[in-house]
Design a protein around this motif. Structure first.
Motif, PDB file in Angstrom:
ATOM      1  N   CYS A  43      17.717  61.923   1.586  1.00  0.00           N
ATOM      2  CA  CYS A  43      17.793  61.782   0.357  1.00  0.00           C
ATOM      3  C   CYS A  43      16.399  61.676  -0.628  1.00  0.00           C
ATOM      4  O   CYS A  43      16.522  62.058  -1.739  1.00  0.00           O
ATOM      5  CB  CYS A  43      18.789  60.702   0.041  1.00  0.00           C
ATOM      6  SG  CYS A  43      18.269  59.147   0.932  1.00  0.00           S
ATOM      7  N   MET A  44      15.658  60.940  -0.054  1.00  0.00           N
ATOM      8  CA  MET A  44      14.207  60.804  -0.548  1.00  0.00           C
ATOM      9  C   MET A  44      13.765  62.370  -0.956  1.00  0.00           C
ATOM     10  O   MET A  44      13.116  62.578  -1.975  1.00  0.00           O
ATOM     11  CB  MET A  44      13.482  60.112  -0.033  1.00  0.00           C
ATOM     12  CG  MET A  44      13.958  58.572   0.112  1.00  0.00           C
ATOM     13  SD  MET A  44      13.942  57.748  -1.528  1.00  0.00           S
ATOM     14  CE  MET A  44      12.281  57.809  -1.944  1.00  0.00           C
ATOM     15  N   VAL A  45      13.822  63.211  -0.184  1.00  0.00           N
ATOM     16  CA  VAL A  45      13.354  64.555  -0.083  1.00  0.00           C
ATOM     17  C   VAL A  45      14.054  65.297  -1.261  1.00  0.00           C
ATOM     18  O   VAL A  45      13.655  66.016  -2.055  1.00  0.00           O
ATOM     19  CB  VAL A  45      13.570  65.260   1.279  1.00  0.00           C
ATOM     20  CG1 VAL A  45      12.934  66.802   0.919  1.00  0.00           C
ATOM     21  CG2 VAL A  45      12.733  64.943   2.544  1.00  0.00           C
ATOM     22  N   ILE A  46      15.319  65.160  -1.240  1.00  0.00           N
ATOM     23  CA  ILE A  46      16.238  65.622  -2.245  1.00  0.00           C
ATOM     24  C   ILE A  46      16.016  65.157  -3.746  1.00  0.00           C
ATOM     25  O   ILE A  46      15.814  65.851  -4.448  1.00  0.00           O
ATOM     26  CB  ILE A  46      17.810  65.366  -1.898  1.00  0.00           C
ATOM     27  CG1 ILE A  46      18.109  66.305  -0.689  1.00  0.00           C
ATOM     28  CG2 ILE A  46      18.689  65.716  -3.035  1.00  0.00           C
ATOM     29  CD1 ILE A  46      18.171  67.608  -0.626  1.00  0.00           C
ATOM     30  N   CYS A  47      15.780  63.831  -3.781  1.00  0.00           N
ATOM     31  CA  CYS A  47      15.395  63.152  -4.818  1.00  0.00           C
ATOM     32  C   CYS A  47      13.874  63.672  -5.335  1.00  0.00           C
ATOM     33  O   CYS A  47      13.686  64.026  -6.646  1.00  0.00           O
ATOM     34  CB  CYS A  47      15.084  61.657  -4.835  1.00  0.00           C
ATOM     35  SG  CYS A  47      16.767  60.857  -4.704  1.00  0.00           S
ATOM     36  N   LEU A  49      12.515  66.665  -4.721  1.00  0.00           N
ATOM     37  CA  LEU A  49      12.611  67.940  -5.265  1.00  0.00           C
ATOM     38  C   LEU A  49      13.567  68.177  -6.617  1.00  0.00           C
ATOM     39  O   LEU A  49      13.227  68.930  -7.345  1.00  0.00           O
ATOM     40  CB  LEU A  49      13.482  68.864  -4.163  1.00  0.00           C
ATOM     41  CG  LEU A  49      12.569  69.198  -3.178  1.00  0.00           C
ATOM     42  CD1 LEU A  49      13.345  69.446  -1.826  1.00  0.00           C
ATOM     43  CD2 LEU A  49      11.497  70.161  -3.619  1.00  0.00           C
ATOM     44  N   THR A  50      14.623  67.233  -6.882  1.00  0.00           N
ATOM     45  CA  THR A  50      15.315  67.335  -7.788  1.00  0.00           C
ATOM     46  C   THR A  50      14.347  66.701  -9.220  1.00  0.00           C
ATOM     47  O   THR A  50      14.597  67.100 -10.378  1.00  0.00           O
ATOM     48  CB  THR A  50      16.586  66.261  -7.829  1.00  0.00           C
ATOM     49  OG1 THR A  50      17.201  66.729  -6.563  1.00  0.00           O
ATOM     50  CG2 THR A  50      17.366  66.232  -8.940  1.00  0.00           C
ATOM     51  N   ASP A  51      13.632  65.778  -9.019  1.00  0.00           N
ATOM     52  CA  ASP A  51      12.372  65.563  -9.898  1.00  0.00           C
ATOM     53  C   ASP A  51      11.870  66.672 -10.516  1.00  0.00           C
ATOM     54  O   ASP A  51      11.510  66.823 -11.719  1.00  0.00           O
ATOM     55  CB  ASP A  51      11.443  64.447  -9.471  1.00  0.00           C
ATOM     56  CG  ASP A  51      11.961  62.877  -9.146  1.00  0.00           C
ATOM     57  OD1 ASP A  51      13.033  62.754  -9.828  1.00  0.00           O
ATOM     58  OD2 ASP A  51      11.551  62.186  -8.645  1.00  0.00           O
ATOM     59  N   ILE A  52      11.528  67.579  -9.537  1.00  0.00           N
ATOM     60  CA  ILE A  52      10.791  68.827 -10.002  1.00  0.00           C
ATOM     61  C   ILE A  52      11.909  69.672 -10.907  1.00  0.00           C
ATOM     62  O   ILE A  52      11.331  70.318 -11.802  1.00  0.00           O
ATOM     63  CB  ILE A  52      10.306  69.514  -9.039  1.00  0.00           C
ATOM     64  CG1 ILE A  52       9.466  68.771  -7.913  1.00  0.00           C
ATOM     65  CG2 ILE A  52       9.577  70.914  -9.244  1.00  0.00           C
ATOM     66  CD1 ILE A  52       7.928  68.282  -8.770  1.00  0.00           C
ATOM     67  N   THR A  53      13.125  69.744 -10.444  1.00  0.00           N
ATOM     68  CA  THR A  53      13.909  70.798 -10.987  1.00  0.00           C
ATOM     69  C   THR A  53      14.341  70.195 -12.254  1.00  0.00           C
ATOM     70  O   THR A  53      14.512  70.842 -13.322  1.00  0.00           O
ATOM     71  CB  THR A  53      15.288  71.119 -10.098  1.00  0.00           C
ATOM     72  OG1 THR A  53      15.878  69.763  -9.963  1.00  0.00           O
ATOM     73  CG2 THR A  53      14.893  71.637  -8.784  1.00  0.00           C
ATOM     74  N   LYS A  54      14.396  68.660 -12.532  1.00  0.00           N
ATOM     75  CA  LYS A  54      14.906  68.230 -13.740  1.00  0.00           C
ATOM     76  C   LYS A  54      13.714  68.631 -14.832  1.00  0.00           C
ATOM     77  O   LYS A  54      13.873  68.910 -16.024  1.00  0.00           O
ATOM     78  CB  LYS A  54      14.752  66.810 -13.697  1.00  0.00           C
ATOM     79  CG  LYS A  54      16.161  66.305 -12.982  1.00  0.00           C
ATOM     80  CD  LYS A  54      16.025  64.767 -12.841  1.00  0.00           C
ATOM     81  CE  LYS A  54      17.341  64.237 -12.260  1.00  0.00           C
ATOM     82  NZ  LYS A  54      17.439  62.754 -12.340  1.00  0.00           N
ATOM     83  N   PHE A  55      12.548  68.719 -14.340  1.00  0.00           N
ATOM     84  CA  PHE A  55      11.115  68.793 -15.202  1.00  0.00           C
ATOM     85  C   PHE A  55      11.232  70.480 -15.746  1.00  0.00           C
ATOM     86  O   PHE A  55      11.130  70.716 -16.960  1.00  0.00           O
ATOM     87  CB  PHE A  55       9.924  68.464 -14.431  1.00  0.00           C
ATOM     88  CG  PHE A  55       8.687  68.995 -15.203  1.00  0.00           C
ATOM     89  CD1 PHE A  55       8.172  68.145 -16.290  1.00  0.00           C
ATOM     90  CD2 PHE A  55       8.031  70.030 -15.060  1.00  0.00           C
ATOM     91  CE1 PHE A  55       6.878  68.295 -17.042  1.00  0.00           C
ATOM     92  CE2 PHE A  55       6.980  70.459 -16.045  1.00  0.00           C
ATOM     93  CZ  PHE A  55       6.429  69.419 -16.938  1.00  0.00           C
ATOM     94  N   THR A 324      26.805  59.451  -6.265  1.00  0.00           N
ATOM     95  CA  THR A 324      26.238  60.103  -7.000  1.00  0.00           C
ATOM     96  C   THR A 324      25.933  61.628  -6.385  1.00  0.00           C
ATOM     97  O   THR A 324      25.677  61.634  -5.044  1.00  0.00           O
ATOM     98  CB  THR A 324      24.928  59.537  -7.730  1.00  0.00           C
ATOM     99  OG1 THR A 324      24.722  60.221  -8.820  1.00  0.00           O
ATOM    100  CG2 THR A 324      23.576  59.595  -6.655  1.00  0.00           C
ATOM    101  N   LEU A 325      25.922  62.541  -7.147  1.00  0.00           N
ATOM    102  CA  LEU A 325      25.593  63.919  -7.003  1.00  0.00           C
ATOM    103  C   LEU A 325      24.327  64.060  -7.620  1.00  0.00           C
ATOM    104  O   LEU A 325      24.266  64.286  -8.945  1.00  0.00           O
ATOM    105  CB  LEU A 325      26.495  64.914  -7.172  1.00  0.00           C
ATOM    106  CG  LEU A 325      26.376  66.314  -7.306  1.00  0.00           C
ATOM    107  CD1 LEU A 325      26.082  66.639  -5.815  1.00  0.00           C
ATOM    108  CD2 LEU A 325      27.477  67.143  -7.802  1.00  0.00           C
ATOM    109  N   SER A 326      23.262  64.156  -7.140  1.00  0.00           N
ATOM    110  CA  SER A 326      21.807  64.294  -7.774  1.00  0.00           C
ATOM    111  C   SER A 326      21.575  65.832  -7.916  1.00  0.00           C
ATOM    112  O   SER A 326      21.245  66.441  -7.396  1.00  0.00           O
ATOM    113  CB  SER A 326      20.593  63.731  -6.748  1.00  0.00           C
ATOM    114  OG  SER A 326      20.763  62.473  -6.529  1.00  0.00           O
TER     115      SER A 326
END
Length: 434
Positions: A43-47, A49-55, A324-326
Motif C-alpha cells: 500500500c505504501m508503494v501504491i500511495c 505512485l498515486t501521489d504522482i498520478t494525482k499531480f 478506500t480505493l486509492s
C-alpha cells in the motif's frame, strides 16, 4: 515472559512495540525488510505512485482551464529510485522505534518447532508466547504461462511504464494498479472474472468509471486461458496485447505453522477474538489470519494479540471497518455489517460531493465527486456510506467510528467538521434527514 514475534509487517511490528511498552521480553524476527508488504511492496508503494498520478491529473486539469501551461516529463526510473530511498528511511525509523522499547530484532528466516522453540540463523530460541504475523503473498491462478505475469512485488523492479497492460483481477488492487499505469501513459485493460469493484455500490462504480477511470477498458465476466510475455488470451480466443499483471488475491504465509496449529479451509490461521490459535500460547495476526487484509486492521490485531500475550485481556471487533480505493480521487466506503435493517426501512440519499480541499477546480468540469448514504429509518442509524472526494478518507474514517459506537443520527448534529472538507456527508446527515 519470553515473547517471539515472527514477521515485522503492520501486525508484527505494532505487536512488538506494544509488548515492549508493556515491559515484556521481545524478539522480533524478520525474513526480509522491516515493515512488511505494506511499506516494501504494497500500500505504501501504491500511495507513493498515486501521489504522482494525482499531480499529473491536476496538471492536465489546470492546463485545460488555461491558467497553467506546462508539460511534464516523467521518469519512472527516478520515481522508483526515490521510493526506494524513502523506504530505506522508513525502515530505519521503524527499527529504531522497536529498539527504543528494548526489543531485539533478528533478520533471518525462522522455522517453528513443536517443542516451543524457534530456529533462526542456526540458533534455537525458546519462547513462552509466540505471535505468527507472516502476512500473505500474491495469489497466482493456475493459468498457462503464469510465469510471465507481474504482481505487486514487481512494481519497483520493472524498467519503465508498459505501453499496454492487462490487469487480471477485478478488486481494489486491480483498480489502483489500473489507475496508476493509465495515468502514467499505459493503455490498460482490466479483466475481471465476475464484476469489477464489487466492494462499492453500483452508482459509485458508475461514477468511478465515467469520471476517474474513463480511459481504462473494463472486461467483466471473462476468463483468461493463457498469458504470454506481451499479451493474454481469453477463453473466447480473443487476444489482448499488453503485459499481464495478476491482481487476483492473496495467499497466507501459514506454512510455517501448518503442522502445529489449526488452519481454516483457505489455509489461513484460525484464531479467536483474542487472536489466539488452537495452541494456547501461539497467536496470529494480520493477513495470515485471512480477515480484512488492511494495514489498520493488521495493526489492531497485532496490538490485541500483544495485550493478550501480556495477560491484558482484549478482544477484536471488525464491525464498520472503513476502506478506500486509492485513485486520483479517493473512493472510501464503510458498511454496518451488523445492521438488521429491513429493506422497507432502508432509505438512500445521494448527491454530488461539494468542492472541498483538492476539488475546487473540479467544479468547472462538474466532477467534484459523489456521496451515497443508506439509512435505517426505523432505528435512526447509518447503514452504509460510499464517498468519493479528496477528503473521503478522513471523512469516512471519522464517520465509521460514530457508526461503530452506534450513535443515533440525532447525535451527528453535534459533530463539528473542519473546513474545508467535502462536507457532503454532513450535509446529507444534518440537513436532509434531521
Amino acid at each position: 515472559m519470553r515473547n517471539i514475534v515472527i514477521g515485522s509487517g503492520p501486525a508484527g511490528r505494532l505487536a512488538s512495540l506494544q509488548l515492549g511498552k508493556l515491559g515484556e521480553d521481545v524478539t522480533l524476527i524478520e525474513k526480509n525488510h522491516i515493515a512488511g508488504t505494506c511499506l516494501n511492496e504494497g500500500c505504501m508503494v501504491i500511495c507513493a505512485l498515486t501521489d504522482i498520478t494525482k499531480f499529473i491529473d491536476a496538471n492536465k486539469r489546470f492546463n485545460a482551464h488555461g491558467f497553467l501551461k506546462s508539460q511534464l516529463e516523467i521518469s519512472y526510473e527516478k520515481i522508483v529510485e526515490k521510493i526506494s530511498e524513502t523506504q530505506e528511511k522508513l525502515r530505519h525509523i521503524n527499527q529504531l522505534e522497536n529498539e527504543s522499547v528494548g526489543n531485539n530484532i533478528i533478520y533471518g528466516e525462522a522455522s517453528i518447532n513443536k517443542d516451543e522453540t524457534v530456529e533462526v540463523n542456526g540458533e534455537s530460541l525458546e519462547y513462552d508466547n509466540l505471535l505468527v504475523a507472516t502476512g500473505a503473498r500474491p495469489f497466482i491462478p493456475q493459468i498457462k504461462g503464469k510465469e510471465y505475469g507481474l504482481t505487486n512485488k514487481d512494481i519497483l523492479k520493472i524498467d519503465d511504464v508498459p505501453d499496454k497492460l492487462n490487469i487480471i483481477g477485478g478488486g481494489i488492487i486491480a483498480g489502483e494498479i489500473a489507475n496508476i499505469y493509465s495515468t502514467l501513459g499505459s493503455e490498460v485493460n482490466i479483466l475481471a472474472r465476475s464484476s469489477f469493484l464489487k466492494e462499492i455500490t453500483p452508482n459509485a462504480k458508475k461514477y468511478v468509471l465515467k469520471n476517474i477511470m474513463s480511459d481504462i477498458n473494463v472486461y467483466e465476466n471473462v476468463n483468461v486461458s493463457e498469458v504470454f510475455k506481451n499479451k493474454v488470451l481469453l477463453e473466447n480466443d480473443e487476444e489482448l496485447e499488453g503485459v499481464p499483471f495478476f491482481a487476483t488475491g492473496r495467499v497466507p504465509n501459514s506454512e510455517i505453522v501448518s503442522d502445529i496449529v489449526e488452519l481454516n479451509d483457505d489455509k489461513t490461521i484460525k484464531v479467536n477474538e483474542m487472536m489466539k490459535t488452537s495452541v494456547d500460547n501461539i497467536y496470529a495476526a494480520g493477513d495470515v489470519t485471512g480477515r480484512y487484509q488492511l494495514t489498520p486492521v493488521a495493526r489492531k490485531e497485532g496490538i490485541i494479540a500483544a495485550r493478550n500475550m501480556a495477560k491484558y485481556a482484549n478482544k477484536v471487533s471488525y464491525n464498520c471497518v472503513p476502506q478506500t480505493l486509492s485513485l486520483n480521487m479517493e473512493v472510501s466506503f464503510v458498511e454496518n455489517e451488523k445492521s438488521t435493517c429491513s429493506d422497507e426501512d432502508k432509505q438512500t440519499i445521494a448527491i454530488p460531493s461539494i468542492a472541498g480541499p483538492g476539488s475546487f477546480w473540479n467544479i468547472l468540469s462538474g466532477d467534484t465527486g459523489y456521496c451515497e448514504i443508506e439509512f435505517d429509518s426505523k432505528n435512526n442509524k447509518i447503514n452504509k456510506i460510499n464517498s468519493i472526494s479528496p477528503s473521503s478518507v478522513s471523512d469516512v474514517a471519522y464517520l465509521s467510528y460514530l457508526m461503530r459506537m452506534e450513535y443515533d443520527l440525532d447525535d451527528y448534529d453535534e459533530f463539528l467538521e473542519i473546513h474545508p472538507s467535502s462536507d457532503t456527508n454532513y450535509k446529507i446527515i444534518k440537513n436532509m434527514w434531521l
